[in-house]
Design a protein around this motif. Structure first.
Motif, short mmCIF file in Angstrom:
data_model
loop_
_atom_site.label_atom_id
_atom_site.label_comp_id
_atom_site.label_asym_id
_atom_site.label_seq_id
_atom_site.Cartn_x
_atom_site.Cartn_y
_atom_site.Cartn_z
N THR A 68 0.71 -1.17 0.08
CA THR A 68 -0.03 0.01 0.13
C THR A 68 1.01 1.08 0.09
N PHE A 69 0.40 2.04 -0.78
CA PHE A 69 1.45 3.19 -1.14
C PHE A 69 0.67 4.37 -1.37
N ALA A 70 1.11 5.80 -0.69
CA ALA A 70 1.03 7.14 -0.89
C ALA A 70 1.30 7.34 -2.26
N VAL A 71 0.82 7.94 -3.19
CA VAL A 71 1.16 8.32 -4.49
C VAL A 71 0.61 9.57 -4.94
N ARG A 72 1.79 10.38 -5.68
CA ARG A 72 1.47 11.39 -6.09
C ARG A 72 2.03 11.66 -7.49
N TYR A 73 1.40 12.61 -8.27
CA TYR A 73 1.67 12.58 -9.94
C TYR A 73 1.96 14.08 -10.18
N PHE A 74 3.24 14.25 -10.97
CA PHE A 74 3.32 15.46 -11.37
C PHE A 74 3.66 15.39 -12.90
N SER A 75 2.87 16.68 -13.44
CA SER A 75 3.53 17.04 -14.97
C SER A 75 4.55 17.67 -14.89
N PRO A 76 5.12 18.11 -15.97
CA PRO A 76 6.25 19.09 -16.14
C PRO A 76 5.89 20.43 -15.55
N LYS A 77 4.50 20.84 -15.43
CA LYS A 77 4.16 21.80 -15.00
C LYS A 77 3.51 21.98 -13.52
N ALA A 78 2.81 21.12 -13.27
CA ALA A 78 2.06 20.82 -11.99
C ALA A 78 1.76 19.52 -11.42
N GLU A 79 1.36 19.66 -10.25
CA GLU A 79 0.77 18.39 -9.89
C GLU A 79 -0.55 17.95 -10.42
N VAL A 80 -0.75 16.56 -10.46
CA VAL A 80 -2.29 16.38 -11.04
C VAL A 80 -2.87 15.17 -10.15
N PRO A 81 -4.13 15.07 -9.79
CA PRO A 81 -4.63 14.41 -8.93
C PRO A 81 -4.52 12.73 -9.00
N PHE A 82 -4.49 12.44 -10.43
CA PHE A 82 -4.42 10.99 -10.84
C PHE A 82 -3.88 10.99 -12.16
N CYS A 83 -3.10 9.95 -12.34
CA CYS A 83 -2.62 9.67 -13.92
C CYS A 83 -2.44 8.26 -13.96
N GLY A 84 -3.19 7.71 -15.07
CA GLY A 84 -3.57 6.23 -15.28
C GLY A 84 -2.37 5.73 -15.70
N HIS A 85 -1.48 6.38 -16.94
CA HIS A 85 -0.37 5.61 -17.19
C HIS A 85 0.86 5.38 -16.22
N ALA A 86 0.99 6.54 -15.48
CA ALA A 86 1.89 6.34 -14.52
C ALA A 86 1.52 5.44 -13.55
N THR A 87 0.37 5.22 -12.98
CA THR A 87 0.10 4.07 -12.14
C THR A 87 0.30 2.84 -12.84
N VAL A 88 0.08 2.65 -14.06
CA VAL A 88 0.61 1.32 -14.51
C VAL A 88 2.06 1.12 -14.54
N ALA A 89 2.42 2.13 -14.88
CA ALA A 89 4.29 2.02 -14.91
C ALA A 89 4.69 1.88 -13.46
N ALA A 90 4.19 2.52 -12.61
CA ALA A 90 4.70 2.16 -11.06
C ALA A 90 4.35 0.89 -10.60
N ALA A 91 3.25 0.31 -11.02
CA ALA A 91 2.59 -1.05 -10.59
C ALA A 91 3.65 -1.98 -11.20
N VAL A 92 3.87 -1.89 -12.55
CA VAL A 92 4.90 -2.84 -13.23
C VAL A 92 6.31 -2.67 -12.53
N ALA A 93 6.77 -1.71 -12.25
CA ALA A 93 8.04 -1.36 -11.60
C ALA A 93 7.94 -2.05 -10.04
N LEU A 94 6.89 -2.10 -9.53
CA LEU A 94 6.76 -2.68 -8.21
C LEU A 94 6.79 -4.19 -8.26
N ALA A 95 5.94 -4.56 -8.97
CA ALA A 95 6.02 -6.00 -9.40
C ALA A 95 7.09 -6.59 -9.76
N GLU A 96 8.13 -5.97 -10.46
CA GLU A 96 9.39 -6.50 -10.92
C GLU A 96 10.22 -6.57 -9.50
#
Length: 293
Positions: A68-96
């Motif tokens: 279980t993780f606290a997760v934050r997402y940032f674009s080059p300009k600002a923080e965004v509340p949620f990002c799907g592709h970065a969620t998938v990327a992080a989950a795959v990185a964790l699984a490995e």
């Protein structure tokens, strides 16, 4: 492997493709406990990807320990509340690093369960996120007119079977249906004008859609508010689109939809959207893989 494998290194993964040259790249920091907000924004800006994701261990009792993780997402300009592709990327990185299975991401949009499966054929892991509770709302005629003007899309080029709406499944997206594949392929918009409208309406992207068949769609996502002209594969928008398709009765429920994105950018990706009869939340899945240095 254990949590000790989760370092503060900046990793690079792509989501919604098994090819490092496809899908949408994201920066991934699996242990961001030592980073300030400014540092996270600087990392995201330095990478230049549409979003980067930063994880820290969630407090005890928040969910399964170690997964279980606290997760934050940032674009080059600002923080965004949620990002799907970065969620998938992080989950795959964790699984490995800690193994496939179920994860819980506590995001600023809410709790997002994620499951990761390792394919039997030895291919890259595949992650599935479950959105927060979605909603769909009308868009004012004047706001749609302004969006079309910024896109330089005549109203006659819209698909009346895909009426424009604002859809949310963790972030807000304006869904606009194109009548033809050629209309979708032609995307040269007024960056500043569209950015101003999106800030006023609190939009993360526009989800521009062309329907190929009953359950296959092609999409493109302008993202000027994030400092990126176009997002190559947008999981949050895919979830919002699933909610939109369900709300408007465009597809049967249950249903599995296939969204193709990134072709025009030379980074083709495939997003799978699942709608279930017993749960209004939307599931979005796709492959993920590391990007070489």
């Amino acid at each position: 492997m254990s949590e000790t494998a989760l370092t503060g290194d900046v990793l690079r993964y792509t989501a919604f493709s098994a090819d490092p040259d496809g899908g949408n790249p994201a920066g991934v920091v699996l242990d961001a406990s030592g980073l300030t907000d400014d540092a996270m924004l600087a990392i995201a800006a330095g990478l230049g990807y549409s979003e980067s994701v930063f994880l820290t261990a969630a407090p005890d009792g928040a969910g399964p320990p170690g997964r279980t993780f606290a997760v934050r997402y940032f674009s080059p300009k600002a923080e965004v509340p949620f990002c799907g592709h970065a969620t998938v990327a992080a989950a795959v990185a964790l699984a490995e690093r800690i193994g496939a299975g179920d994860l819980v991401f506590e995001t600023r949009a809410g709790t997002v369960p994620v499951s990761v499966a390792a394919p039997a054929d030895g291919g890259p892991p595949r992650a599935t996120l479950t959105s927060v509770e979605p909603r769909v709302e009308p868009v004012a005629d004047a706001d749609l007119t302004e969006a079309l003007a910024a896109l330089d899309w005549p109203a006659a080029d819209l698909d009346p079977a895909l009426p424009s709406r604002i859809a949310y499944a963790g972030a807000r997206h304006l869904v606009v249906g194109a009548a033809t594949r050629a209309r979708l392929a032609e995307l040269r918009y007024d960056y500043a004008r569209l950015e101003a409208l999106m800030h006023r309406l609190d939009l993360t992207t526009l989800q521009l859609v062309w329907r190929e068949s009953a359950d296959v769609f092609h999409v493109r996502d302008p993202f000027p508010v994030g400092g990126v002209v176009e997002d190559p594969a947008t999981g949050a928008a895919a979830a919002a689109f699933g909610a939109y398709a369900r709300e408007l009765g465009l597809v049967p429920v249950p249903s599995v939809l296939t969204l193709h994105q990134g072709t025009e950018l030379g980074r083709p990706g495939v997003l799978t959207v699942e709608l279930r009869a017993d749960d209004r939340r939307v599931r979005v899945s796709g492959a993920g893989t590391p990007i070489g240095a």
